[in-house]
Structures are given as structure tokens and as C-alpha cells.
Design a protein around this motif. Sequence first.
Motif, short mmCIF file in Angstrom:
data_model
loop_
_atom_site.label_atom_id
_atom_site.label_comp_id
_atom_site.label_asym_id
_atom_site.label_seq_id
_atom_site.Cartn_x
_atom_site.Cartn_y
_atom_site.Cartn_z
N HIS A 148 0.86 -1.19 0.00
CA HIS A 148 0.00 0.00 0.00
C HIS A 148 0.89 1.24 0.00
O HIS A 148 1.72 1.42 0.90
N ILE A 149 0.74 2.08 -1.03
CA ILE A 149 1.49 3.33 -1.14
C ILE A 149 0.49 4.47 -1.00
O ILE A 149 -0.43 4.60 -1.80
N ARG B 83 9.38 -8.72 -5.06
CA ARG B 83 8.66 -7.50 -5.45
C ARG B 83 7.15 -7.73 -5.45
O ARG B 83 6.69 -8.85 -5.63
N PRO B 84 6.38 -6.67 -5.25
CA PRO B 84 4.93 -6.82 -5.16
C PRO B 84 4.31 -7.21 -6.49
O PRO B 84 4.80 -6.86 -7.56
N PHE C 194 -6.44 -1.79 4.81
CA PHE C 194 -5.59 -2.58 3.91
C PHE C 194 -4.95 -3.73 4.68
O PHE C 194 -4.99 -4.89 4.26
N ARG C 195 -4.38 -3.43 5.85
CA ARG C 195 -3.69 -4.47 6.62
C ARG C 195 -4.66 -5.48 7.22
O ARG C 195 -4.30 -6.64 7.44
N ALA D 92 1.83 -6.63 5.99
CA ALA D 92 1.86 -6.09 4.62
C ALA D 92 2.45 -4.67 4.64
O ALA D 92 2.05 -3.84 5.47
N PRO D 93 3.39 -4.37 3.73
CA PRO D 93 4.07 -3.06 3.76
C PRO D 93 3.13 -1.90 3.43
O PRO D 93 2.29 -1.99 2.53
#
Length: 319
Positions: free
Chosen positions: A168-169, A219-220, A185-186, A193-194
Amino acid sequence: MSVSTVSKALNDNGRMAADTRERIKTLAAEIGFRPNALAKGLLSNRSFTVGLLTNDTYGRFTLPVMAGISEALVDHGVSVFLCAIEDDPALGKIHVDAMLDKQVDGIIATGKRVDRSLPVDLAGLPVPVVYAFTKGEPGSVTLTSDDRHGARLATEWLKELGRQRLVHITGPREFVSAVERAEAFRTVAGNGAPVLHGVWSEAWGHEAIDRIWKEGGERPDGIFCGNDQIARGVVDALRERGARVPGDVSVIGFDNWEIMAAQTRPPLTTIDTNLKELGREAGLMVLALAEGRAIEPGLRRLPCKLVIRDSCGGGRRQN
């Protein structure tokens, strides 16, 4: 015909033959008769106008809210006029005083973030106030989009597509919306999760992908972004690194900012915050309050909607 008969026909009330009512309306249209709105307002003690206050200079959030308000009120003969107050308390007071001088039936306050009040005191006004997409006074009627719901929709869709390595950005931690979206999101992706916090910009989307690639490791394959601008930067940065969207990585934005989402390549799957519906609800509520009907105070969160385009794969539909 008597004045009272004509008045009943034009105002669609009272008892009379249908053909009589129609003949009166037809003749009124032929001669261009228009009821005196000022006189009507004096009789009903209403101006049939609602003021809309905002500090959203670019109208990114205010314009869809206003469109919903206007749609809701036009059939009730109520007009809406917009006053942009920037972030200037003095300008805000000038506009509020002007609205009260014009005897508006109510005021709707809206802004550019849900966790900040407008820089003007709207407590204790002699007209009802409804807050939409901005922080309301204690005990007020306030409407906002359900950020947690939108984030869950996005993350669940990525998982439904089979994406396992999710990132998640998003925007700054000082924004309640960013925090709520990250927490939701988490809840779906897992506590580990980042989540990368930055600013609400394309440049941050680029920078975040650069950081992930430089760190190496796995990588995601699915990225949920806190807004459409970040998502567009993410998509561009992935393309520059040879990662295919959506082949290698599915990307989802937030806001459904049409000019941004539709012009991203590929077009962006995103979360629609239903601002037009939010405006419609705010309009109906301020109208109800102006008419003396009771509305339960408190915060109302309106559900979001997932709009699927090409950046995720999985077809095109809305839910």
C-alpha cells in the motif's frame, strides 16, 4: 377566474378540474408569466436558496459534491450558490454574513479533507448547517465517504485476482483518511503487509517504486495506492522498469478522479468515493432541516464503489 384559483393551479394544490388547471398553466406559459419568487419567499418565510461554503480551491472534491446537491434540490425549486473561502477566516466570515443577509434556507460546508474544519465558525447560526466531506461541529449532521470500506474493496479485489505480495502506497500519516485506508488494507492483506507513507502526488508514486526496487527481494504483484495521482506515478515507474501492468503487477487507485484515472495507461482501476451521492444526501438533509423536519445528528459514512478498468485485469465492471 379568481386569484385563488389561478394560484392553486400554478402551485399544484387545491381541488379543481384537471382541464381547468391545465388551461391556466398553458395560458401562463403563453404569456410568459413567472411567479414572484421574492413574494413567495416572504409568504413561506423561505428564500429557496442554499449556500455552499468550501476551501477546496481547485474544486476537486467540491464540484462533484455540488453537482449532487444541485440535482437533489432542483426539483424542490431550491438554488445553490457557491462561495470559495480559501483558508481565510476573514473571507469566510464575509461570505457567511452575506449568506445570512440573503436569508439562505441553510448552509452546506464542504472542504478538501475530512479531518479539518473550515476556517470559519458555523456554530450557533440561525439557519441549519450540514457538513459534507469536512469536519463538522460537535452534534452536527456530517457526511463523509467510508475510507475503510473503500480500502477493503480495493484490497479484497487484488486478492480475488490471485495477487499475494501486496503493498500500500499512500499519503501522509497526518491525514485521517490515509491512516484509515492503511488500517483497512492491513486488515485484509495481513498485519505485516508493507505500507509506505508519503505525499499525495505522482512524484511520490515514482519514488516509492524506486525504493521498493532498490531494496531488492521479492517484489509486489499487487499495489493499492492512496489516491489516483500516486497510482499514476506508480504505473509510470513500473513501466520504466519493464514491469507489465496488469500482467506482472495489478494497480488500484483511490478517488476515481476521471481526468486522472481514464488517462492513465492502462486506464486505472480505482475506488469511487461517491461524492455526488454524498452531495445529494447533504442537499436533502439541509432541505429537511430547513422545512423543520428532525434529522438525527452525527457522522454518516457513505459506502464507496470499486470501478474496474484495465490496470488490474479481470474485466470491466462496477460494484
